[in-house]
Design a protein around this motif. Structure first.
Motif, PDB file in Angstrom:
ATOM      1  N   ASP A 192      -1.072   8.903   9.110  1.00  8.06           N
ATOM      2  CA  ASP A 192      -0.237  10.101   9.229  1.00  8.06           C
ATOM      3  C   ASP A 192       0.478  10.141  10.567  1.00  8.06           C
ATOM      4  N   LEU A 193      -0.228   9.790  11.645  1.00  2.87           N
ATOM      5  CA  LEU A 193       0.377   9.809  12.979  1.00  2.87           C
ATOM      6  C   LEU A 193       1.486   8.773  13.079  1.00  2.87           C
ATOM      7  N   LEU A 194       1.267   7.573  12.578  1.00  2.00           N
ATOM      8  CA  LEU A 194       2.300   6.555  12.659  1.00  2.00           C
ATOM      9  C   LEU A 194       3.543   6.962  11.871  1.00  2.00           C
ATOM     10  N   LEU A 195       3.368   7.444  10.653  1.00  2.00           N
ATOM     11  CA  LEU A 195       4.518   7.881   9.858  1.00  2.00           C
ATOM     12  C   LEU A 195       5.287   8.975  10.585  1.00  2.00           C
ATOM     13  N   TRP A 196       4.576   9.892  11.200  1.00  2.00           N
ATOM     14  CA  TRP A 196       5.185  11.010  11.929  1.00  2.00           C
ATOM     15  C   TRP A 196       5.969  10.500  13.138  1.00  2.00           C
ATOM     16  N   LEU A 197       5.352   9.578  13.912  1.00  2.00           N
ATOM     17  CA  LEU A 197       6.025   9.054  15.100  1.00  2.00           C
ATOM     18  C   LEU A 197       7.258   8.235  14.731  1.00  2.00           C
ATOM     19  N   MET A 198       7.208   7.542  13.610  1.00  2.00           N
ATOM     20  CA  MET A 198       8.337   6.713  13.187  1.00  2.00           C
ATOM     21  C   MET A 198       9.444   7.537  12.529  1.00  2.00           C
ATOM     22  N   GLY A 199       9.233   8.840  12.389  1.00  2.00           N
ATOM     23  CA  GLY A 199      10.252   9.716  11.842  1.00  2.00           C
ATOM     24  C   GLY A 199       9.975  10.220  10.448  1.00  2.00           C
ATOM     25  N   GLY A 200       8.918   9.682   9.799  1.00  2.00           N
ATOM     26  CA  GLY A 200       8.512  10.167   8.491  1.00  2.00           C
ATOM     27  C   GLY A 200       9.353   9.674   7.328  1.00  2.00           C
ATOM     28  N   ASP A 201      10.392   8.869   7.608  1.00  2.00           N
ATOM     29  CA  ASP A 201      11.342   8.492   6.560  1.00  2.00           C
ATOM     30  C   ASP A 201      10.985   7.133   5.931  1.00  2.00           C
ATOM     31  N   TRP A 202       9.721   6.946   5.539  1.00  2.00           N
ATOM     32  CA  TRP A 202       9.368   5.665   4.929  1.00  2.00           C
ATOM     33  C   TRP A 202      10.096   5.508   3.595  1.00  2.00           C
ATOM     34  N   ARG A 203      10.485   4.261   3.313  1.00  2.00           N
ATOM     35  CA  ARG A 203      11.269   3.982   2.106  1.00  2.00           C
ATOM     36  C   ARG A 203      10.452   3.237   1.058  1.00  2.00           C
ATOM     37  N   THR A 204       9.787   2.145   1.461  1.00  2.00           N
ATOM     38  CA  THR A 204       8.977   1.364   0.532  1.00  2.00           C
ATOM     39  C   THR A 204       7.687   0.927   1.205  1.00  2.00           C
ATOM     40  N   VAL A 205       6.682   0.660   0.388  1.00  2.00           N
ATOM     41  CA  VAL A 205       5.421   0.126   0.896  1.00  2.00           C
ATOM     42  C   VAL A 205       4.921  -0.946  -0.062  1.00  2.00           C
ATOM     43  N   SER A 206       4.437  -2.037   0.523  1.00  2.00           N
ATOM     44  CA  SER A 206       3.772  -3.103  -0.228  1.00  2.00           C
ATOM     45  C   SER A 206       2.346  -3.186   0.292  1.00  2.00           C
ATOM     46  N   GLY A 207       1.372  -3.023  -0.586  1.00  2.00           N
ATOM     47  CA  GLY A 207      -0.001  -2.945  -0.109  1.00  2.00           C
ATOM     48  C   GLY A 207      -1.008  -3.659  -0.970  1.00  2.00           C
ATOM     49  N   ILE A 208      -2.171  -3.888  -0.381  1.00  2.00           N
ATOM     50  CA  ILE A 208      -3.341  -4.413  -1.076  1.00  2.00           C
ATOM     51  C   ILE A 208      -4.510  -3.516  -0.700  1.00  2.00           C
ATOM     52  N   ALA A 209      -5.248  -3.038  -1.691  1.00  2.00           N
ATOM     53  CA  ALA A 209      -6.467  -2.247  -1.459  1.00  2.00           C
ATOM     54  C   ALA A 209      -7.569  -2.822  -2.329  1.00  2.00           C
ATOM     55  N   ASP A 210      -8.749  -3.020  -1.745  1.00  2.00           N
ATOM     56  CA  ASP A 210      -9.830  -3.617  -2.527  1.00  2.00           C
ATOM     57  C   ASP A 210     -11.181  -3.216  -1.933  1.00  2.00           C
ATOM     58  N   THR A 211     -12.210  -3.428  -2.745  1.00  2.00           N
ATOM     59  CA  THR A 211     -13.594  -3.198  -2.306  1.00  2.00           C
ATOM     60  C   THR A 211     -14.217  -4.573  -2.094  1.00  2.00           C
ATOM     61  N   LEU A 212     -14.421  -4.937  -0.834  1.00  2.00           N
ATOM     62  CA  LEU A 212     -14.835  -6.294  -0.496  1.00  2.00           C
ATOM     63  C   LEU A 212     -16.331  -6.434  -0.275  1.00  2.00           C
ATOM     64  N   THR A 332      -0.484   7.104  -2.076  1.00  2.00           N
ATOM     65  CA  THR A 332      -0.440   6.822  -3.507  1.00  2.00           C
ATOM     66  C   THR A 332       0.393   5.583  -3.789  1.00  2.00           C
ATOM     67  N   ALA A 333       1.531   5.465  -3.108  1.00  2.00           N
ATOM     68  CA  ALA A 333       2.396   4.304  -3.304  1.00  2.00           C
ATOM     69  C   ALA A 333       1.701   3.020  -2.860  1.00  2.00           C
ATOM     70  N   LEU A 334       0.920   3.088  -1.792  1.00  2.00           N
ATOM     71  CA  LEU A 334       0.173   1.915  -1.349  1.00  2.00           C
ATOM     72  C   LEU A 334      -0.807   1.465  -2.432  1.00  2.00           C
ATOM     73  N   TYR A 335      -1.549   2.424  -2.990  1.00  2.00           N
ATOM     74  CA  TYR A 335      -2.512   2.081  -4.040  1.00  2.00           C
ATOM     75  C   TYR A 335      -1.804   1.543  -5.292  1.00  2.00           C
ATOM     76  N   LYS A 336      -0.676   2.153  -5.643  1.00  2.00           N
ATOM     77  CA  LYS A 336       0.038   1.661  -6.823  1.00  2.00           C
ATOM     78  C   LYS A 336       0.594   0.263  -6.574  1.00  2.00           C
ATOM     79  N   SER A 337       1.107   0.020  -5.377  1.00  2.00           N
ATOM     80  CA  SER A 337       1.605  -1.308  -5.042  1.00  2.00           C
ATOM     81  C   SER A 337       0.512  -2.357  -5.189  1.00  2.00           C
ATOM     82  N   SER A 338      -0.686  -2.017  -4.730  1.00  2.00           N
ATOM     83  CA  SER A 338      -1.814  -2.945  -4.877  1.00  2.00           C
ATOM     84  C   SER A 338      -2.091  -3.225  -6.344  1.00  2.00           C
TER      85      SER A 338
END
Length: 373
Positions: A192-212, A332-338
C-alpha cells in the motif's frame, strides 16, 4: 457536533491488534477521544481489556453496545471475515468506522461497503499505518511535489518469518476467514505504501503467488512486476519464510533514490536519501528527512487522530473504502495473474469474474494441489 467535543469511540475486538494498537491509541488521545465501550465475544478477554484500559462498558454484542452507547466512531479490530458486516452495521447505526486491514476479502465486498457509505452518510476508513508512520508523509509530499523528479522504479520487499505455530489460531491461514496469505496479511502495508508513493496509478501487474512451505491454504510467498500509467515500473516480493526479517522499500526517482529499511513500522530515522554529486559519487543527503516527534504509541494513533479531526470538521477522511479498494484491486489482480499466467490490467476485474467475488479465487484449487505442504 461541537468542535471541542470528544469523539466517543468503541473498540470491537479486544485481542491481538485491538489490544496491541487500537486500544492504546484511543486512550493516548484523551484530549480528543473517549473510550466508551469494548466489544469482544470472549468474556475473559474483554474483562482484561476493560481493566487494562479503564473501560467499564463491556459487551459481547455490538448491536446492544451501539444501542446503549451511540459511539461516534467504531474501531473494527476483528478477524478479516467480520470486517464487512460489522462495518456496515456500525455505519447504519450512525457511526464512522476505522477498520483493520485488509478492509475486506473481495472487490464485491468493498463495493458493498462503499454503497453503505453512500446510504448512511458515514465513512469507513481502512487502517493504513505505514502511510502515517515516521517519514512516510514527508516522502509522499516530496514525491508528489516533484522535488526529486519523477518516480521511475519502485521496490517493496516484505521478507518476514512465521513458523508453523503462527497458524494454530483457527481463523488464520484459511480462505474463509483470512482471504489470502503473506501478500495481503503481512505485506499489505508495504504494498500500500509503495503504490501510494508511486502515485497510485498502477496499470498492470504480473505476479506469482504460491504456498511453498507452510501447512496453510493461503500463499506463503509471492512476487510481482508492476507497470504504472506514468511508465514507471516496480517489483514486489512478499513472504513469511525468511530467516532474515526486514521490510525494504525503495523509490528511484530522476534525481535521487529514497530508501526505507524497517521491519514492522517505519520510523523517521529508517529513511534515507541518496544523490549522485557532480563528481559522480553517491552521497547521503543530510537535509532529508526532517526530524519528527517520536510516535507516542504507534501509527494507528496518527491515523486515528487524523480521522477524528475529519469527523469533527465534517469533511471526508483519508483512506476511505474507495481508496482502500485500489489496493485491494491491485492484490486481486496479482492473484489472478498468478492463476492465469498473464498480466492483469486495472479495471479488468468486474462483476461476473470469480476474482470479483474473492481476492484469490483460484487459491482453494491451488491449496488442494499443495495439500502435501
Amino acid at each position: 457536533m461541537s468542535p471541542h467535543s470528544l469523539a466517543r469511540i468503541a473498540v470491537v475486538g479486544a485481542g491481538g491488534i485491538g489490544a496491541a494498537a487500537h486500544l492504546p491509541a484511543v486512550v493516548s488521545l484523551s484530549e480528543e477521544a473517549e473510550l466508551v465501550a469494548i466489544v469482544d465475544l470472549d468474556e475473559t478477554r474483554r474483562a482484561e481489556a476493560g481493566e487494562r484500559f479503564g473501560c467499564r462498558n463491556l459487551y459481547g454484542d455490538m448491536a446492544v453496545m451501539q444501542a446503549e452507547q451511540r459511539p461516534d466512531i467504531v474501531i473494527v479490530a476483528t478477524p478479516p471475515h467480520l470486517h464487512e458486516p460489522l462495518s456496515i452495521q456500525a455505519m447504519r447505526a450512525g457511526a464512522w468506522v476505522y477498520c483493520e486491514k485488509p478492509l475486506t476479502g473481495s472487490l464485491a465486498s468493498a463495493d458493498r461497503i462503499i454503497a453503505a457509505e453512500r446510504e448512511t452518510g458515514q465513512w469507513t476508513v481502512s487502517v493504513s499505518q505505514f502511510r502515517y508512520a515516521g517519514g512516510s508523509q514527508q516522502a509522499r509530499a516530496a514525491l508528489a511535489d516533484g522535488r526529486w523528479g519523477r518516480p521511475l522504479i519502485g521496490v517493496a520487499h516484505t521478507t518476514w518469518y512465521r513458523g508453523p505455530e503462527y497458524w494454530d489460531i483457527p481463523w488464520r491461514g484459511k480462505f474463509a476467514t483470512e482471504f489470502a496469505g503473506a501478500t495481503t496479511t503481512q505485506a499489505y502495508h508495504a504494498v500500500d505504501l509503495l503504490l501510494w508513493l508511486m502515485g497510485g496509478d498502477w496499470r498492470t501487474v504480473s505476479g506469482i503467488a504460491d504456498t511453498l512451505a507452510r501447512p496453510i491454504e493461503v500463499e506463503d510467498a509471492s512476487a510481482a512486476v508492476v507497470r504504472f500509467d506514468s511508465g514507471a515500473i516496480a517489483t514486489l516480493l512478499s513472504t513469511v519464510l525468511s530467516s532474515k526479517q526486514e521490510t525494504r522499500l525503495q523509490v528511484i526517482a530522476e534525481r535521487a533514490t529514497l530508501d526505507l529499511d524497517t521491519l514492522y513500522l517505519p520510523q523517521v530515522d529508517e529513511w534515507s536519501l541518496r544523490r549522485v554529486d557532480e563528481e559522480g559519487q553517491t552521497v547521503v543527503s543530510s537535509e532529508w528527512p526532517e526530524p519528527e516527534p517520536l510516535l507516542e504509541v504507534n501509527a494507528h494513533r496518527s491515523q486515528l487522530r487524523a480521522m477524528i479531526a475529519a469527523w469533527r470538521e465534517g469533511r471526508v477522511p483519508e483512506v476511505t473504502a474507495a481508496d482502500a479498494r485500489g489496493t485491494l484491486e491491485f492484490l486481486t489482480a496479482l492473484y489472478k495473474s498468478s492463476a492465469v499466467g498473464m498480466p492483469i490490467a486495472r479495471g479488468d476485474i468486474a462483476a461476473g469474474d470469480p476474482f470479483y467475488e474473492a481476492l484469490d479465487a483460484a487459491g482453494p484449487s491451488r491449496a488442494g494441489v499443495n495439500a502435501h505442504v
